[in-house]
Scaffold this motif. Sequence first.
Motif, PDB file in Angstrom:
ATOM      1  N   LEU A  52      44.555  19.081  65.964  1.00 27.19           N
ATOM      2  CA  LEU A  52      45.850  19.278  65.305  1.00 27.19           C
ATOM      3  C   LEU A  52      46.526  17.951  64.987  1.00 27.19           C
ATOM      4  O   LEU A  52      47.711  17.908  64.669  1.00 27.19           O
ATOM      5  CB  LEU A  52      46.763  20.121  66.201  1.00 27.19           C
ATOM      6  N   PHE A  78      48.912  17.123  62.000  1.00 27.60           N
ATOM      7  CA  PHE A  78      50.273  17.632  61.946  1.00 27.60           C
ATOM      8  C   PHE A  78      51.200  16.687  62.709  1.00 27.60           C
ATOM      9  O   PHE A  78      51.113  16.574  63.941  1.00 27.60           O
ATOM     10  CB  PHE A  78      50.343  19.040  62.546  1.00 27.60           C
ATOM     11  N   LEU A  88      56.878  20.206  59.484  1.00 27.03           N
ATOM     12  CA  LEU A  88      56.337  21.559  59.628  1.00 27.03           C
ATOM     13  C   LEU A  88      57.212  22.562  58.900  1.00 27.03           C
ATOM     14  O   LEU A  88      56.718  23.472  58.246  1.00 27.03           O
ATOM     15  CB  LEU A  88      56.229  21.928  61.111  1.00 27.03           C
ATOM     16  N   ILE A 106      51.935  26.745  64.456  1.00 27.44           N
ATOM     17  CA  ILE A 106      50.644  26.306  63.919  1.00 27.44           C
ATOM     18  C   ILE A 106      49.593  27.177  64.595  1.00 27.44           C
ATOM     19  O   ILE A 106      49.495  27.198  65.823  1.00 27.44           O
ATOM     20  CB  ILE A 106      50.340  24.828  64.222  1.00 27.44           C
ATOM     21  N   PRO A 155      49.860  26.177  59.317  1.00 21.17           N
ATOM     22  CA  PRO A 155      51.264  25.998  59.684  1.00 21.17           C
ATOM     23  C   PRO A 155      52.109  27.045  58.971  1.00 21.17           C
ATOM     24  O   PRO A 155      51.843  27.385  57.811  1.00 21.17           O
ATOM     25  CB  PRO A 155      51.570  24.591  59.162  1.00 21.17           C
TER      26      PRO A 155
END
Length: 234
Positions: free
Chosen positions: A4, A7, A65, A75, A86
């Motif tokens: 991840l 992000f 986000l 997410i 997301p």
Amino acid sequence: MADLSAFPITSRWPAQFPDRIQLYSLPTPNGVKVSIMLEELGLPYEPHLIDIGANESWTPEYLSLNPNGKIPAIIDPDGPGGKPLPLFESGAILLYLAEKTGKLIPADLAARYETIQWVFFQMGAIGPMFGQLGFFHKFAGREIADKRPLERYRDESKRLLGVLEGRLDGRKWIMGDAYTIADISMLGWVRNLVGFYEAAELVDFASLKNVPAWLERGLARPAVQRGITIPSRV
């Protein structure tokens, strides 16, 4: 293990369990929709507290986000095609999780859209109106000498409760015998209206029969009891 790192939000709120759904939220009426849904579904997830009082939802990491700066957001590391997804807006998240699991939403197409219309009713009416009533009744709006805004939101909130009262006549849940995302979308808002906002007397909640009984049934569900406290404010 899911990666991840793409992000930016995970740099501020690191994922200890990146293979789980990451929930960024606060136990507000909108926030608990998703934590209740996740608890009802039994999906593994990792909650992260977003302190809106400290403006954490307006940090660059959070805005990466959700550019609208509101909670909740998620997410899902195992989104469509196995790729991380997301997602923000509580109603959209409810629909996504229901579609992902095939649970808490009818399989029949007509009943499915009937359920979705009640989720949209919450998003477009219940949430905004109850929230404004709370502002003008309990928070800074109380200082406004002109009481017409409070009266407007009081009257509209009473009307909306009347819509729910009629819908629940002869029904256990919004969709009848089946508990769905329509109920999950509204439980936190009605609970907040008569609890945290202290507006039960203002909207004459005691005159209702079906809505209080529905609220009691919903709050008795173990997943709801857990969900309304997640993420922990400690």
